[in-house]
Design an enzyme around this catalytic site. Sequence first.
Site, mmCIF file in Angstrom:
data_model
loop_
_atom_site.group_PDB
_atom_site.id
_atom_site.type_symbol
_atom_site.label_atom_id
_atom_site.label_comp_id
_atom_site.label_asym_id
_atom_site.label_seq_id
_atom_site.Cartn_x
_atom_site.Cartn_y
_atom_site.Cartn_z
ATOM 1 N N LYS A 129 140.914 -31.104 24.556
ATOM 2 C CA LYS A 129 141.313 -29.937 23.745
ATOM 3 C C LYS A 129 141.275 -28.709 24.628
ATOM 4 O O LYS A 129 140.509 -28.656 25.600
ATOM 5 C CB LYS A 129 140.323 -29.749 22.582
ATOM 6 C CG LYS A 129 140.878 -28.942 21.435
ATOM 7 C CD LYS A 129 141.689 -29.804 20.503
ATOM 8 C CE LYS A 129 142.360 -29.010 19.417
ATOM 9 N NZ LYS A 129 142.905 -29.897 18.381
ATOM 10 N N ASP A 169 147.969 -26.486 18.023
ATOM 11 C CA ASP A 169 146.846 -26.433 17.082
ATOM 12 C C ASP A 169 146.953 -25.031 16.472
ATOM 13 O O ASP A 169 148.043 -24.435 16.480
ATOM 14 C CB ASP A 169 145.507 -26.668 17.803
ATOM 15 C CG ASP A 169 144.345 -26.941 16.841
ATOM 16 O OD1 ASP A 169 144.182 -28.083 16.397
ATOM 17 O OD2 ASP A 169 143.604 -25.985 16.494
HETATM 18 P P1 NDP Z 1 148.237 -22.780 12.008
HETATM 19 O O1 NDP Z 1 147.965 -21.745 13.029
HETATM 20 O O2 NDP Z 1 149.648 -23.203 11.785
HETATM 21 O O3 NDP Z 1 147.645 -22.348 10.590
HETATM 22 C C1 NDP Z 1 146.294 -22.067 10.454
HETATM 23 C C2 NDP Z 1 146.044 -21.645 9.010
HETATM 24 O O4 NDP Z 1 144.629 -21.587 8.815
HETATM 25 C C3 NDP Z 1 146.577 -20.263 8.712
HETATM 26 O O5 NDP Z 1 146.907 -20.188 7.343
HETATM 27 C C4 NDP Z 1 145.378 -19.369 9.026
HETATM 28 O O6 NDP Z 1 145.378 -18.130 8.356
HETATM 29 C C5 NDP Z 1 144.230 -20.226 8.557
HETATM 30 N N1 NDP Z 1 143.034 -19.913 9.353
HETATM 31 C C6 NDP Z 1 142.892 -20.084 10.678
HETATM 32 N N2 NDP Z 1 141.692 -19.654 11.089
HETATM 33 C C7 NDP Z 1 141.085 -19.187 9.998
HETATM 34 C C8 NDP Z 1 139.816 -18.621 9.768
HETATM 35 N N3 NDP Z 1 138.940 -18.425 10.767
HETATM 36 N N4 NDP Z 1 139.520 -18.278 8.489
HETATM 37 C C9 NDP Z 1 140.405 -18.486 7.470
HETATM 38 N N5 NDP Z 1 141.622 -19.019 7.646
HETATM 39 C C10 NDP Z 1 141.946 -19.365 8.880
HETATM 40 O O7 NDP Z 1 147.338 -24.037 12.425
HETATM 41 P P2 NDP Z 1 147.464 -25.571 11.981
HETATM 42 O O8 NDP Z 1 148.006 -25.666 10.611
HETATM 43 O O9 NDP Z 1 148.141 -26.291 13.079
HETATM 44 O O10 NDP Z 1 145.928 -26.033 12.001
HETATM 45 C C11 NDP Z 1 145.100 -25.974 10.850
HETATM 46 C C12 NDP Z 1 143.927 -26.918 11.032
HETATM 47 O O11 NDP Z 1 144.409 -28.252 11.192
HETATM 48 C C13 NDP Z 1 143.041 -26.654 12.249
HETATM 49 O O12 NDP Z 1 141.714 -26.991 11.943
HETATM 50 C C14 NDP Z 1 143.579 -27.640 13.271
HETATM 51 O O13 NDP Z 1 142.611 -27.964 14.257
HETATM 52 C C15 NDP Z 1 143.874 -28.825 12.382
HETATM 53 N N6 NDP Z 1 144.813 -29.810 12.892
HETATM 54 C C16 NDP Z 1 146.052 -29.439 13.317
HETATM 55 C C17 NDP Z 1 146.945 -30.391 13.767
HETATM 56 C C18 NDP Z 1 148.327 -30.050 14.161
HETATM 57 O O14 NDP Z 1 149.097 -30.964 14.462
HETATM 58 N N7 NDP Z 1 148.742 -28.788 14.152
HETATM 59 C C19 NDP Z 1 146.553 -31.809 13.866
HETATM 60 C C20 NDP Z 1 145.244 -32.099 13.314
HETATM 61 C C21 NDP Z 1 144.421 -31.113 12.879
HETATM 62 P P3 NDP Z 1 145.741 -16.778 9.181
HETATM 63 O O15 NDP Z 1 147.196 -16.871 9.454
HETATM 64 O O16 NDP Z 1 145.364 -15.670 8.262
HETATM 65 O O17 NDP Z 1 144.906 -16.825 10.423
HETATM 66 O O1 2IT Z 2 143.655 -31.722 16.182
HETATM 67 C C1 2IT Z 2 144.664 -32.384 16.490
HETATM 68 O O2 2IT Z 2 144.705 -33.608 16.367
HETATM 69 C C2 2IT Z 2 145.842 -31.643 16.988
HETATM 70 N N1 2IT Z 2 145.811 -30.421 17.044
HETATM 71 C C3 2IT Z 2 147.048 -32.406 17.456
HETATM 72 C C4 2IT Z 2 146.865 -32.895 18.847
HETATM 73 C C5 2IT Z 2 148.084 -33.516 19.486
HETATM 74 O O3 2IT Z 2 147.965 -33.818 20.678
HETATM 75 O O4 2IT Z 2 149.114 -33.698 18.841
#
Ligand code: NDP
Ligand code: 2IT
Length: 448
Positions: A129, A169
């Site tokens: 990561k 992420d």
């Molecule tokens: P994005 O940046 O697309 O969206 C993040 C969302 O979470 C936004 O709505 C944001 O609000 C909110 N958020 C982020 N930080 C905070 C905080 N400290 N407090 C409150 N709200 C918060 O990210 P993703 O959708 O890609 O990721 C979301 C989660 O999913 C993370 O935990 C990530 O690790 C996990 N994840 C992502 C994957 C992926 O493929 N993208 C795969 C597996 C897991 P705001 O805009 O106001 O900051």
């Molecule tokens: O937390 C996760 O699994 C991710 N942000 C996706 C990682 C990836 O390599 O697609």
Amino acid sequence: MLPVDEKLKDFYQEIIRRNQGEPEFHQAVLEVLGSLGPVLAKHPELREHKVIERICEPERQVMFRVPWQDDKGTVWINRGFRVQFNSALGPYKGGLRFHSSVNLSVIKFLGFEQTFKNALTGMPIGGGKGGSDFDPKGHTDNEVMRFCQSFMTELYRHIGEYKDVPAGDIGVGAREIGFLFGQYKRITNRYESGVLTGKGLDWGGALVRKEATGYGLVFFMQEMLKARGQSFEGKTCVVSGSGNVSLYTIEKVQQLGGKVIACSDSGGYIYDENGIDLECVKQIKEVRRGRISEYSKSQPRCKYIAGGSIWDVPCDIALPCATQNELNGRDATSLVKNGCKFVAEGANMPTTPEGTKIFHDAGVAFGPGKAANAGGVATSALEMQQNASRDAWTFEYTEQRLADIMVGIHQRCYETAEEFGTPGNYVNGANISGFIKVARAMVALGLI
Ligand code: NDP
Ligand code: 2IT
């Protein structure tokens, strides 16, 4: 503290001593150790090989300076990270997070979780990561580009198709991956598609990767529901966040007959009892990069609640998809009191240990992130597969592969939980199954 096997208590104290000031990392390690007692009883050879000790120590950690200039010419210095946690199963694989809260503890917890998650997918990928304390929110495209170019100017030497393959992420989507890939290509003079995943569809990206984490989460929840003889049909759902994972979670829940009545961002949440209008949220979030509060302007029947906890909204199914520790003991109590029976984590470690315990004690079916959100990285591995064969699969075929992978992960977690004497406990199922896969490979590869 979670109950940890006697044999592992001293080791956990040692983790705290050697990794001071890293509470998220401690939390993630403790959560896995809490499941491993019965594994050591069954596989004493793993103790002899010190596999747990090795697995908790990253193979390599890189921290670097990221200097860049904003549009006015002002110089800024951010910090970049890449933690290459474990490569027993394949090249390091895991996302990059750009958010002001990023520090070494956060990246280490994410890299640690990623190792087990990636093992659960059954794909040949190790765990890693990275990221930065830079937050793209509020910056122009040009500023984000300059930041990404500076970040990659250091990162490029640590990554590669067979070495380490980053993706998105929080704060890193197709725009950022584009700027990062462009700079990698420029520095190395190689069109190495497989070095990053989550690429744009015109230049090596794979269909379904954008949707994969959210869709995969819903496929996993569908299996949890089936295991209790139920389905999404007519169920109300609350999904926190409104980023990549949340949007495509909402989309798939709606396709399967569920009703999503609330979602959020860090400013507050919206509640729409008729069901969220997803196209409106996509316009705000994907097209305009705006705030969720704007939703209530075009949807007068909806309520916007600034601050407050989205987990106070009564629902059948809760899907936390924002960030770590966003659902605490108080929130879990509120969900249980309001009749919620199913929870699965789209985010990484969104539920605190107290929250998890409350769900387990109340008999709520609880799907931990390292299993439930593994569809994103699994589809990244499918993107790597397509890049390696210079092929491009259809949406339908890729979505079916994703669905099959999620059914497989659910089955592995379910069966492992039973085998180790805790039926229905997906936390134990995921931790044990992921751990055993990595541990076996580490033993087979010698002292690494
Ligand atoms: P994005 O940046 O697309 O969206 C993040 C969302 O979470 C936004 O709505 C944001 O609000 C909110 N958020 C982020 N930080 C905070 C905080 N400290 N407090 C409150 N709200 C918060 O990210 P993703 O959708 O890609 O990721 C979301 C989660 O999913 C993370 O935990 C990530 O690790 C996990 N994840 C992502 C994957 C992926 O493929 N993208 C795969 C597996 C897991 P705001 O805009 O106001 O900051
Ligand atoms: O937390 C996760 O699994 C991710 N942000 C996706 C990682 C990836 O390599 O697609």
